[in-house]
Motif scaffolding. Structure first.
Motif, PDB file in Angstrom:
ATOM      1  N   GLY A 146       0.822  -1.198   0.000  1.00 21.46           N
ATOM      2  CA  GLY A 146       0.000   0.000   0.000  1.00 21.46           C
ATOM      3  C   GLY A 146       0.860   1.252   0.000  1.00 21.46           C
ATOM      4  O   GLY A 146       1.877   1.325   0.675  1.00 21.46           O
ATOM      5  N   GLY A 147       0.426   2.231  -0.777  1.00 24.73           N
ATOM      6  CA  GLY A 147       1.179   3.469  -0.901  1.00 24.73           C
ATOM      7  C   GLY A 147       2.215   3.443  -2.005  1.00 24.73           C
ATOM      8  O   GLY A 147       2.790   4.482  -2.351  1.00 24.73           O
ATOM      9  N   TRP A 148       2.464   2.244  -2.576  1.00 21.56           N
ATOM     10  CA  TRP A 148       3.470   2.126  -3.639  1.00 21.56           C
ATOM     11  C   TRP A 148       2.891   1.521  -4.916  1.00 21.56           C
ATOM     12  O   TRP A 148       3.631   1.210  -5.840  1.00 21.56           O
ATOM     13  CB  TRP A 148       4.644   1.274  -3.159  1.00 21.56           C
ATOM     14  N   LYS A 149       1.592   1.384  -4.968  1.00 19.50           N
ATOM     15  CA  LYS A 149       0.981   0.754  -6.140  1.00 19.50           C
ATOM     16  C   LYS A 149       1.106   1.618  -7.392  1.00 19.50           C
ATOM     17  O   LYS A 149       0.938   1.128  -8.509  1.00 19.50           O
ATOM     18  CB  LYS A 149      -0.484   0.408  -5.839  1.00 19.50           C
ATOM     19  N   TRP A 150       1.424   2.900  -7.231  1.00 22.78           N
ATOM     20  CA  TRP A 150       1.651   3.765  -8.393  1.00 22.78           C
ATOM     21  C   TRP A 150       2.837   3.289  -9.221  1.00 22.78           C
ATOM     22  O   TRP A 150       2.938   3.616 -10.408  1.00 22.78           O
ATOM     23  CB  TRP A 150       1.856   5.210  -7.947  1.00 22.78           C
ATOM     24  N   LEU A 151       3.739   2.512  -8.616  1.00 23.69           N
ATOM     25  CA  LEU A 151       4.864   1.969  -9.370  1.00 23.69           C
ATOM     26  C   LEU A 151       4.394   1.068 -10.508  1.00 23.69           C
ATOM     27  O   LEU A 151       5.090   0.905 -11.514  1.00 23.69           O
ATOM     28  CB  LEU A 151       5.794   1.185  -8.445  1.00 23.69           C
ATOM     29  N   ALA A 152       3.208   0.478 -10.349  1.00 22.51           N
ATOM     30  CA  ALA A 152       2.685  -0.414 -11.378  1.00 22.51           C
ATOM     31  C   ALA A 152       2.412   0.322 -12.684  1.00 22.51           C
ATOM     32  O   ALA A 152       2.270  -0.312 -13.738  1.00 22.51           O
ATOM     33  CB  ALA A 152       1.401  -1.095 -10.899  1.00 22.51           C
ATOM     34  N   PHE A 153       2.363   1.653 -12.656  1.00 27.56           N
ATOM     35  CA  PHE A 153       2.088   2.443 -13.854  1.00 27.56           C
ATOM     36  C   PHE A 153       3.372   3.021 -14.448  1.00 27.56           C
ATOM     37  O   PHE A 153       3.325   3.968 -15.232  1.00 27.56           O
ATOM     38  CB  PHE A 153       1.099   3.561 -13.527  1.00 27.56           C
TER      39      PHE A 153
END
Length: 289
Positions: A146-153
């Motif tokens: 959580g809080g790092w899922k933006w890395l998936a983009f």
């Protein structure tokens, strides 16, 4: 009627500095790709597509997607209220103790434990570390914390990913440069244990201690570049003071690493230079002393 909502002052920032090392260690997946393309090895003289050289030919030379992540170094750094910094954690995950799955799990664990608003800091991570991390997690079925899922983009979040290579090249509009070039131009330590081109050879030779140290030194160098970048908008603490604190804390955390003596020597040389400069200044300003 216009209503102005006062902005909440942002507290001290936190950073996760990351560097990965990788190489093509398993040709199984690449052979699957060759079969998909209905390609059979020839005598090596002819490329699979017109205009390719062998090194450019993805059917003969595996590209980055087939690399295995062998080593990852991460540093957690937080800012002081008065403008200094603190190295909170410096950790490395590497073969032979960890396979790729374990290295990736270690990275995700550090990210999960980092401060909630921590920013990712890399050198060229938008073009290397983040794509490798995302591909590796997809390959092993791992979930970003959580809080790092933006890395998936793709890690393109400008507010959470500070890619110093992107900054130094105007968003990659200028010709890409090596981190060693920037370190040399700014008189910062880097590549203390091995030149960049040698790391892949060290991986193939399974000289894991040297691979780990090379990875750690790149993270250290990134932290010193970060200290210089911070000075652009935070003048409270001299960057030399911040650099010395980072070096001291890294020496304390990694006292037996091969690069520790060079860091000690740099600190001693800088201190001696400061003493000499102060003596000259005192003699100039107060010749009667």
């Amino acid at each position: 009627m216009k209503i102005d909502f006062p902005a909440v002052p942002r507290g001290p920032r936190s950073y996760v500095l990351l560097d990965l090392e990788s190489a093509v260690l398993d040709d199984t997946a690449h052979r699957r790709y060759q079969r998909m393309e209905r390609w059979a090895p020839n005598d090596g003289a002819l490329p699979s597509r017109r205009g390719y050289t062998r090194g450019e030919d993805p059917l003969q030379t595996p590209r980055w997607i087939f690399q295995t992540i062998t080593t990852a170094s991460l540093m957690i750094m937080t800012e002081h209220v008065e403008g200094g910094v603190e190295v909170v954690r410096f950790v490395t995950y590497s073969a032979p103790e960890q396979d790729e799955h374990a290295v990736l799990s270690g990275i995700l664990s550090v990210l999960a434990d980092a401060p909630a608003d921590a920013e990712l800091v890399t050198w060229g991570g938008a073009m290397h570390d983040v794509p490798l991390l995302v591909a590796g997690c997809m390959r092993h079925g791992l979930t970003l914390p959580g809080g790092w899922k933006w890395l998936a983009f793709g890690g393109g979040n400008g507010a959470r990913h500070l890619d110093l290579a992107r900054i130094m090249t105007g968003g990659f509009r200028m010709k890409p440069i090596h981190m060693a070039e920037v370190l040399a131009a700014m008189d910062l330590p880097g590549k203390l244990t091995a030149p960049p081109f040698a790391v892949a050879r060290l991986i193939y030779a399974e000289r894991w201690e040297e691979v780990s140290q090379a990875c750690e030194v790149d993270v250290l160098s990134t932290s010193l570049l970060l200290a210089r970048w911070r000075q652009l908008h935070d003048p409270r603490v001299d960057p030399g003071v911040v650099e010395d604190r980072i070096l001291r804390q890294v020496i304390e955390l990694m006292p037996n690493r091969g690069y520790a003596d060079e860091l000690r020597a740099r600190r001693s040389a800088r201190f001696a230079a400061q003493v000499t400069s102060a003596a000259i200044e005192a003699k100039t300003l107060a010749p009667g002393l």
